[in-house]
Design an enzyme around this catalytic site. Structure first.
Site, PDB file in Angstrom:
ATOM      1  N   SER A   1       0.849  -1.799  -0.197  1.00 55.78           N
ATOM      2  CA  SER A   1       0.203   0.293   0.540  1.00 55.78           C
ATOM      3  C   SER A   1       0.954   1.414  -0.248  1.00 55.78           C
ATOM      4  CB  SER A   1      -1.201   0.076   1.211  1.00 55.78           C
ATOM      5  OG  SER A   1      -1.630   1.175   0.738  1.00 55.78           O
TER       6      SER A   1
ATOM      7  N   GLU B   1     -10.767  -4.334  -5.582  1.00 54.38           N
ATOM      8  CA  GLU B   1      -9.787  -3.355  -4.940  1.00 54.38           C
ATOM      9  C   GLU B   1     -10.163  -1.392  -5.583  1.00 54.38           C
ATOM     10  OE1 GLU B   1      -5.930  -2.464  -3.532  1.00 54.38           O
ATOM     11  OE2 GLU B   1      -5.220  -4.205  -4.201  1.00 54.38           O
TER      12      GLU B   1
ATOM     13  N   HIS C   1      -7.846  -5.019  -0.115  1.00 49.65           N
ATOM     14  CA  HIS C   1      -6.602  -4.746  -0.445  1.00 49.65           C
ATOM     15  C   HIS C   1      -5.388  -5.416   0.325  1.00 49.65           C
ATOM     16  CE1 HIS C   1      -3.860  -1.621  -0.701  1.00 49.65           C
ATOM     17  NE2 HIS C   1      -4.137  -0.993   1.014  1.00 49.65           N
TER      18      HIS C   1
END
Length: 310
Positions: free
Chosen positions: A149, A243, A273
């Protein structure tokens, strides 16, 4: 799709995503993930855990090593969390598992976060640790960057900043659902809003604003999607087909290939995610083994290439 993934999706949708509605609450988010991390078991006995205190004078934030007994390579890992939450505790199990699958020592970096420390503090911390590894004699050909991320975006930003500063680059990078576009302009922010089990689209611009603190959202070291990617080492990208940050991965992959960077994109349907960091999922463990193979392969290739050039 495993039963563990089905149950995880249900829990995330009705607890995590629901809790994330409304204005961003930094304290609440940090409390939630830190409470969860306290329930994690310690690293397995075959993985050595060595905390490293920050050294302000050297410009180094705290970090920690997770290592197999006889590491053959090194991974520099940057945790996710929107640049404002998560840390060493939340990502210790993932780093320990990756150390085993890659037969590596993994350095997990506790970079400074917003809103207390805004851009480019995280990038500066990442580059500082890369410089430290180089100063300690680590060979770039034996190192791979990794992150999930925001940490995936930070891994890219660290490589870009290192290139700007004339530093060597690692052998490659492994990225899990990397957040590469803080302008949040990807079409999947809209088209995947209902099927994403973790995030509400409106929360990401808030997190980006905390980190950017007025800087343009397309600044390359904050949003590597908009950077010149020429000269970067091979990338392995994993993301979910369901996502809202999917377009951050697909566009990065396309831009990397268009600019001559070797990139492989692995998409999996109906997963949350950063699912490779969720070790209770058999899909995550399988993927981390795949990543370990990739890390071993590209470090061997880079080491051979370096030896031939010497």
């Amino acid at each position: 799709m495993s039963i563990q993934a089905v149950l995880t999706n249900l829990v995330l949708r009705y607890q995590f995503k629901r809790a994330g509605r409304g204005p961003l609450n930094v304290h609440k988010a940090r409390h939630m993930v830190n409470k969860m991390a306290k329930r994690y078991p310690p690293p397995p006995k075959d993985i050595a855990h060595t905390p490293l205190a920050g050294r302000t004078g050297a410009g180094l934030c705290s970090a920690e090593w997770l290592s197999v007994a006889h590491p053959q390579r090194t991974v520099l890992y940057f945790h996710g969390g929107g640049y404002f939450f998560c840390g060493l505790d939340t990502h210790r199990p993932t780093c320990a598992y990756l150390a085993r699958t890659a037969q590596a020592r993994v350095l997990s970096v506790d970079y400074r976060m917003a809103p207390e420390h805004v851009f480019p503090a995280a990038v500066n911390d990442a580059v500082a640790w890369w410089k430290e590894l180089l100063d300690q004699g680590f060979q770039p050909s034996e190192v791979v960057f990794a992150g999930d991320s925001a940490g995936g975006g930070l891994a890219l930003a660290c490589m870009l900043a290192a290139r700007e500063q004339g530093l060597p680059l690692p052998a490659g990078a492994v990225l899990f659902s990397p957040w590469t576009d803080l302008s949040c302009s990807g079409e999947t922010m809209r088209t995947k809003a209902d099927v994403d089990v973790m995030f509400n689209p409106e929360s990401l611009p808030e997190a980006a604003a905390l980190y950017l603190a007025g800087q343009p959202s397309t600044t390359p070291l904050a949003s590597p999607l908009f950077a010149d990617l020429h000269g970067l080492p091979p990338l392995m990208i994993h993301a979910s087909e369901h996502e809202i940050l999917l377009a951050d991965s697909t566009r990065l992959h396309e831009r990397a290939q268009a600019q001559g960077v070797r990139s492989e994109l692995h998409l999996k349907a109906k997963m949350p995610h950063v699912w490779p960091t969720m070790l209770m999922l058999p899909e995550a463990r399988q993927t981390l083994h795949h990543c370990g193979d990739f890390i071993a392969r590209i470090t061997r290739s880079a080491t051979t290439s370096s030896a031939q050039q010497a």
